[in-house]
Structure formats: structure tokens, C-alpha cells
Design an enzyme around this catalytic site. Sequence first.
Site, PDB file in Angstrom:
ATOM      1  N   ASP A 203      -1.556 -16.654 -67.544  1.00  0.00           N
ATOM      2  CA  ASP A 203      -0.966 -17.902 -66.990  1.00  0.00           C
ATOM      3  C   ASP A 203       0.388 -18.090 -67.332  1.00  0.00           C
ATOM      4  O   ASP A 203       0.628 -18.263 -68.376  1.00  0.00           O
ATOM      5  CB  ASP A 203      -1.798 -19.133 -66.972  1.00  0.00           C
ATOM      6  CG  ASP A 203      -1.558 -20.200 -65.919  1.00  0.00           C
ATOM      7  OD1 ASP A 203      -1.122 -19.887 -65.068  1.00  0.00           O
ATOM      8  OD2 ASP A 203      -1.977 -21.430 -66.256  1.00  0.00           O
ATOM      9  N   ASN A 211       9.755 -23.940 -61.066  1.00  0.00           N
ATOM     10  CA  ASN A 211       9.919 -24.145 -59.618  1.00  0.00           C
ATOM     11  C   ASN A 211      10.777 -25.083 -59.198  1.00  0.00           C
ATOM     12  O   ASN A 211      11.673 -25.060 -58.228  1.00  0.00           O
ATOM     13  CB  ASN A 211       8.513 -23.763 -58.899  1.00  0.00           C
ATOM     14  CG  ASN A 211       8.087 -22.243 -58.464  1.00  0.00           C
ATOM     15  OD1 ASN A 211       8.833 -21.533 -58.619  1.00  0.00           O
ATOM     16  ND2 ASN A 211       6.750 -22.432 -58.430  1.00  0.00           N
ATOM     17  N   ASP A 220       9.488 -17.104 -57.377  1.00  0.00           N
ATOM     18  CA  ASP A 220       8.757 -15.899 -56.679  1.00  0.00           C
ATOM     19  C   ASP A 220       9.304 -14.634 -57.558  1.00  0.00           C
ATOM     20  O   ASP A 220       8.439 -13.728 -58.150  1.00  0.00           O
ATOM     21  CB  ASP A 220       8.845 -15.618 -55.364  1.00  0.00           C
ATOM     22  CG  ASP A 220       8.150 -16.764 -54.613  1.00  0.00           C
ATOM     23  OD1 ASP A 220       7.173 -17.358 -55.051  1.00  0.00           O
ATOM     24  OD2 ASP A 220       8.374 -16.556 -53.275  1.00  0.00           O
ATOM     25  N   GLU A 246       0.359 -18.596 -60.198  1.00  0.00           N
ATOM     26  CA  GLU A 246       0.905 -17.830 -61.245  1.00  0.00           C
ATOM     27  C   GLU A 246      -0.178 -17.195 -62.116  1.00  0.00           C
ATOM     28  O   GLU A 246       0.299 -16.808 -63.302  1.00  0.00           O
ATOM     29  CB  GLU A 246       1.757 -18.760 -62.074  1.00  0.00           C
ATOM     30  CG  GLU A 246       1.285 -19.806 -62.764  1.00  0.00           C
ATOM     31  CD  GLU A 246       0.802 -20.953 -61.810  1.00  0.00           C
ATOM     32  OE1 GLU A 246       0.523 -22.213 -62.482  1.00  0.00           O
ATOM     33  OE2 GLU A 246       0.774 -21.120 -60.557  1.00  0.00           O
TER      34      GLU A 246
END
Length: 326
Positions: A203, A211, A220, A246
Amino acid sequence: MEHFKDFRHTNFKVGDIQLFKNISKDELLKIKQQLDYCPVVTAKSGEIVLDSQSSGACLYVVLSGILALTSNTSKRQLENSTIQYFAGECVGEISVLDEEASTATIAAVTDAQLLLIDSVIMWRLIDDSNGVARNLLQLLSFRIRTTNAQLRNRQKVGEFYRQLSMVDGLTGLHNRSWLNTQLPGLIENAHATQTELSIVMVDLDHFKKFNDQHGHVMGDEALQVAAKVVSAGLRPSDFAARYGGEEMIIILPNTSKESALIVAERLCDRIRHAQVFKDSDQALPHITASLGLATLTEGQDGLAVISSADAALYRAKERGRNQVAL
């Protein structure tokens, strides 16, 4: 289809018909005598010539124009058909031999003139001429090979799209569907062969913050970079899938807890040093990974071992992230 004339009133030569190729002149003369009173019909462009509703067993010889195997009689579909029949070729031979309705749909691509040979005359020709029987066998053999080639191509295309549906579009890793399909078999094999299997949950740390700070496009890209690091760090026998968001999951067949720990720690370090911003020397800003490791135990299924790896992942987060936990 409209009755146009009979074979006597055409300029088409019997020897130009595929079914009567390489036959002696004497035999061709006898064959022509059988065909002279067979009707010639006109099929308009788009008109169905042969399908499951066709009545009577009959061989259709194309004298002019083009026919096509199709499932749709639209002009575009007919023109793009991969199987077409031209002057001298025939259709309907199977229906003549087994006296069953056609399983295929044949339609006219262009206006076409067709010679109709009914089953009685066709069987008479087969009985009277070894050449006709030989040509018919060769034709049927070609039809079978063509059908088999089509089936193989369809299987390849189907497999391509099946594989495509098992790949995550963003990361290029396997997706959750693949995991749900393949993991039970891997677990079952490990139990059956009494071999070890380890699972690593990955993770990316504080990914929402990344983000928010750099935007979802860069987020991304960060996820793609991390996925490439994971893929590059695995053996050909290992598997990686995007578990969701993620999170990624790594499956290590034939791998003990000790060996899996080495793999996980190596991946943790490589993600930590991976570079996202290609136009600068800045490493993954504030992006590290927490990894949880579990090894399959006796009686565990896929959900249980994933749950164990997930619990280890949360222990890695609780201890400060950017590390591996068991």
C-alpha cells in the site's frame, strides 16, 4: 430468386465449374447433358440464397456475381465477409449429401446468376463419375480446414480479450478479476503439493496527500512507477495484481516466509528510491510503501491468507509506514 433460363442458354463452360475440374472430355460431355435442363436463377444483391429456411436439397453454382457467408445481409457486412464465393464455385453441397437444412446463411454480395443442381442429379453425377466424387471430397476437405482455421482464430481472439479483461488498465498488473479467478487454484496447488506460498500486500503511504498536492494525473504516474518497480522485482513464476486503489498484492509460489521477507524488503527499498518526476532529480515525494507479509498455513484459503497479509500491512502502518511487517 427469379428463374432466368437453363444451363443450355448460358455461355458458361462445364469445365470452368470447380466441381468438374480435371475431368475427361467424354465425362464432361455426359455431365453437360445432365446439367443442360438445370435452371439458372438470378439473385439480387443482398438476397438470401441459402439458409436454414431453404426448401429442398440443392447445389448452387455461381455463374456470375459474388456470394458470401454472412450473419447479416447488410451491404457492408456482405462486402466485408471473410468467406466469399466467386464464379465457378458452389455452395450447398452439405445439404445435398445429408438432405438436412443448411446451417449457414449465404447471400448475394452483387447480383448473381446461379445454376441449381438438385440432389437427384447431383447424386447421379457422383455415382457416374469418380472425378466428380474426388472433387467433391477435396471441396469438403477444404471447407473443413477453413472452418477449423476460423474456429482457431476465434479462440485466439477470445483468449486475447479474456486476457485483456484480466489486466488493470492503469498499472498493467493483473486486476481483481484475475486474482479472484487464479488465486484459488494457486492455493489449492500449494496445499496439494505441500509447498509454501507467500502473499505480500503493498500500500502506497499517504497516497491521498500525494494526489491532493500534485494532482491525480501525477498520482496515476506515481502508481504506475510503483507497479513497474514491483513487476521488475519479481521472478517469472511470481504474480502481482492491483488489489484496489493504491493497493497491490504479490503472490509468491514456492516461497517461504524468510525468502518472501527478502523480496518484500527489496521492493520496499526500491519503491522508496523510485523516481516519478522524470524532468527532475526528485525521488517519489512523500511516497513510500507499507508492506504486509503472510505465508499460507494448513487449511487456509485465499481469503484467510489475504486477511493475514492485510493485518500485517496495518501493523507496518502502525509502526510508522515505509517498512515490511509480518
